[in-house]
Scaffold this active site. Structure first.
Site, PDB file in Angstrom:
ATOM      1  N   ASP A   8       0.923  -1.368  -0.104  1.00  0.00           N
ATOM      2  CA  ASP A   8       0.018   0.102   0.007  1.00  0.00           C
ATOM      3  C   ASP A   8       0.836   1.338   0.125  1.00  0.00           C
ATOM      4  OD1 ASP A   8      -2.241  -1.464   0.174  1.00  0.00           O
ATOM      5  OD2 ASP A   8      -2.515  -1.199   2.267  1.00  0.00           O
ATOM      6  N   HIS A   9       1.829   1.185   0.763  1.00  0.00           N
ATOM      7  CA  HIS A   9       2.531   2.478   0.940  1.00  0.00           C
ATOM      8  C   HIS A   9       3.542   2.863  -0.085  1.00  0.00           C
ATOM      9  CE1 HIS A   9       0.232   3.189   4.467  1.00  0.00           C
ATOM     10  NE2 HIS A   9       0.874   1.909   4.995  1.00  0.00           N
ATOM     11  N   ARG A  17       2.392  12.968  -4.851  1.00  0.00           N
ATOM     12  CA  ARG A  17       2.710  13.727  -5.801  1.00  0.00           C
ATOM     13  C   ARG A  17       1.810  13.735  -6.899  1.00  0.00           C
ATOM     14  NH1 ARG A  17       7.948  16.234  -5.856  1.00  0.00           N
ATOM     15  NH2 ARG A  17       8.141  17.227  -3.930  1.00  0.00           N
ATOM     16  N   HIS A  42      -4.757  -3.037   0.002  1.00  0.00           N
ATOM     17  CA  HIS A  42      -5.924  -2.554   0.763  1.00  0.00           C
ATOM     18  C   HIS A  42      -6.697  -1.404  -0.333  1.00  0.00           C
ATOM     19  CE1 HIS A  42      -8.082  -0.816   4.673  1.00  0.00           C
ATOM     20  NE2 HIS A  42      -9.084  -1.293   3.450  1.00  0.00           N
ATOM     21  N   ARG A  48      -7.066   6.373  -0.934  1.00  0.00           N
ATOM     22  CA  ARG A  48      -5.693   7.038  -0.347  1.00  0.00           C
ATOM     23  C   ARG A  48      -4.289   6.582  -0.836  1.00  0.00           C
ATOM     24  NH1 ARG A  48      -5.843   6.177   6.074  1.00  0.00           N
ATOM     25  NH2 ARG A  48      -8.102   6.823   5.793  1.00  0.00           N
ATOM     26  N   HIS A  49      -4.408   5.494  -1.214  1.00  0.00           N
ATOM     27  CA  HIS A  49      -3.160   4.760  -1.608  1.00  0.00           C
ATOM     28  C   HIS A  49      -3.434   3.992  -3.030  1.00  0.00           C
ATOM     29  CE1 HIS A  49      -4.159   1.789   1.320  1.00  0.00           C
ATOM     30  NE2 HIS A  49      -3.443   2.502   2.256  1.00  0.00           N
ATOM     31  N   THR A  99      -4.737   4.060   9.958  1.00  0.00           N
ATOM     32  CA  THR A  99      -4.632   2.971   9.374  1.00  0.00           C
ATOM     33  C   THR A  99      -5.790   1.849  10.166  1.00  0.00           C
ATOM     34  OG1 THR A  99      -3.018   0.749   9.377  1.00  0.00           O
ATOM     35  CG2 THR A  99      -2.844   2.211  11.416  1.00  0.00           C
ATOM     36  N   HIS A 189      -0.277  -6.503  11.195  1.00  0.00           N
ATOM     37  CA  HIS A 189      -0.467  -5.202  11.547  1.00  0.00           C
ATOM     38  C   HIS A 189       0.611  -4.798  12.589  1.00  0.00           C
ATOM     39  CE1 HIS A 189      -1.937  -1.409  11.848  1.00  0.00           C
ATOM     40  NE2 HIS A 189      -2.919  -1.705  10.825  1.00  0.00           N
ATOM     41  N   GLY A 190       1.503  -4.091  12.158  1.00  0.00           N
ATOM     42  CA  GLY A 190       2.593  -3.413  12.856  1.00  0.00           C
ATOM     43  C   GLY A 190       3.768  -4.307  13.061  1.00  0.00           C
ATOM     44  N   GLY A 212       3.628  -4.678   5.911  1.00  0.00           N
ATOM     45  CA  GLY A 212       3.696  -3.806   5.045  1.00  0.00           C
ATOM     46  C   GLY A 212       4.502  -2.558   5.481  1.00  0.00           C
ATOM     47  N   HIS A 213       4.081  -1.920   6.260  1.00  0.00           N
ATOM     48  CA  HIS A 213       4.739  -0.418   6.556  1.00  0.00           C
ATOM     49  C   HIS A 213       6.237  -0.527   7.011  1.00  0.00           C
ATOM     50  CE1 HIS A 213       5.617   3.272   9.044  1.00  0.00           C
ATOM     51  NE2 HIS A 213       4.706   3.690   7.796  1.00  0.00           N
TER      52      HIS A 213
HETATM   53  N1  PXP Z   1      -3.156  -6.860   7.748  1.00  0.00           N
HETATM   54  C1  PXP Z   1      -4.274  -6.028   7.648  1.00  0.00           C
HETATM   55  C2  PXP Z   1      -5.645  -6.596   7.746  1.00  0.00           C
HETATM   56  C3  PXP Z   1      -3.933  -4.771   7.680  1.00  0.00           C
HETATM   57  O1  PXP Z   1      -4.806  -3.653   7.440  1.00  0.00           O
HETATM   58  C4  PXP Z   1      -2.810  -4.149   7.324  1.00  0.00           C
HETATM   59  C5  PXP Z   1      -2.036  -2.678   7.102  1.00  0.00           C
HETATM   60  O2  PXP Z   1      -2.937  -2.269   6.008  1.00  0.00           O
HETATM   61  C6  PXP Z   1      -1.730  -5.096   7.476  1.00  0.00           C
HETATM   62  C7  PXP Z   1      -1.916  -6.411   7.987  1.00  0.00           C
HETATM   63  C8  PXP Z   1      -0.174  -4.610   7.368  1.00  0.00           C
HETATM   64  O3  PXP Z   1       0.138  -3.780   8.479  1.00  0.00           O
HETATM   65  P1  PXP Z   1       1.416  -3.112   8.455  1.00  0.00           P
HETATM   66  O4  PXP Z   1       1.553  -2.154   7.446  1.00  0.00           O
HETATM   67  O5  PXP Z   1       1.446  -2.402   9.725  1.00  0.00           O
HETATM   68  O6  PXP Z   1       2.457  -4.119   8.344  1.00  0.00           O
END
Ligand code: PXP
Length: 236
Positions: A8-9, A17, A42, A48-49, A99, A189-190, A212-213
């Site tokens: 996503d990011h 931009r 996502h 947004r992304h 998020t 997530h995280g 992801g992030h």
């Molecule tokens: N899983 C789900 C369901 C999420 O919504 C996200 C964030 O989009 C992630 C995993 C990945 O999380 P992170 O970007 O914090 O690694």
């Protein structure tokens, strides 16, 4: 255990931009080289992304299975059914959030989720629910016929000390319980290079981790030196 890379990011940087780079499809090819087992995106209602075109381009060109995170919203469901990702992970979504905050309330939204899970499954898409590590939510996933759950690791990742240890135990118990009930257990997530190892030591039965992030953030850092050098060489 498999790694699904959430890209996503990469799109967040592009959208900042309004350029046509960096391109998530190009990032996907590099994820393959790095050993990723899958891609996650996502498609948010506010776009947004990731954009609709990214979803279709990744579906057509990426060499990895695609997991689409999305809200239980009619417009998004139609897009998913046209794009046909390998997997859909249903997530809660609020426009104001930075998020995804918290898991899907599968218990409270059982009736609203039922037709969506059935439609996606009928289309041949593997359905996953992004939930808190709570046995009631796991029971709801079973009741809905979702074969997969993704345990929300955000609380664990944001906690410290005793609270973190407690959350890890909650995740481990949920993974054991879900596995026992026949669910495939994903998590995400995280997660990052610091919190991943204790998580892996404590939590059994893990299928796919979606990260992801922290990967995109790290990619910026490991690529910075080369990106600067390329410009300097052009200037010389
Ligand atoms: N899983 C789900 C369901 C999420 O919504 C996200 C964030 O989009 C992630 C995993 C990945 O999380 P992170 O970007 O914090 O690694």
């Amino acid at each position: 255990m498999k790694l699904g890379v959430n890209i996503d990011h990469v799109a967040t940087l592009r959208q900042a931009r309004g350029t046509d780079y960096p391109d998530p499809v190009e990032a996907a090819a590099l994820c393959v080289k790095g050993g990723a087992d899958g891609l996650t995106i996502h498609l948010r209602e506010d776009r947004r992304h990731i954009q609709d075109a990214d979803l279709f381009a990744l579906r057509a060109k990426a060499q990895l299975p695609l997991n689409l995170e999305m809200a239980n919203e009619p417009g998004i469901i139609e897009i998913a059914l046209r794009a046909m990702p390998d997997e859909v992970c249903l997530v809660p979504e609020r426009r104001e959030e930075v998020t995804t905050e918290g898991g899907l309330d599968a218990v409270g939204q059982l009736e609203a989720l039922r037709p969506t899970v059935a439609r996606l499954k009928d289309a041949g898409i593997v359905v996953s629910l992004f939930i808190e590590p709570d046995p009631r939510q796991l029971d709801a996933a079973v009741a809905l016929g979702a074969p997969v759950v993704e345990l929300h690791t955000g609380t664990y990742c944001n906690a410290a000390g005793a609270a973190q240890a407690k959350e890890l135990e909650r995740l481990a118990e949920a993974a054991r319980y879900g596995h026992q009930r026949g669910l495939r257990i994903n998590a995400g997530h995280g997660l990052n290079t610091v919190n991943l190892t204790p998580f892996l030591k404590a939590v059994p039965h893990l299928g796919t981790l979606n990260i992801g992030h922290s990967i995109v953030a790290r990619a910026v850092m490991v690529g910075m030196e080369r990106a600067v050098r390329e410009i300097k060489e052009l200037m010389a």
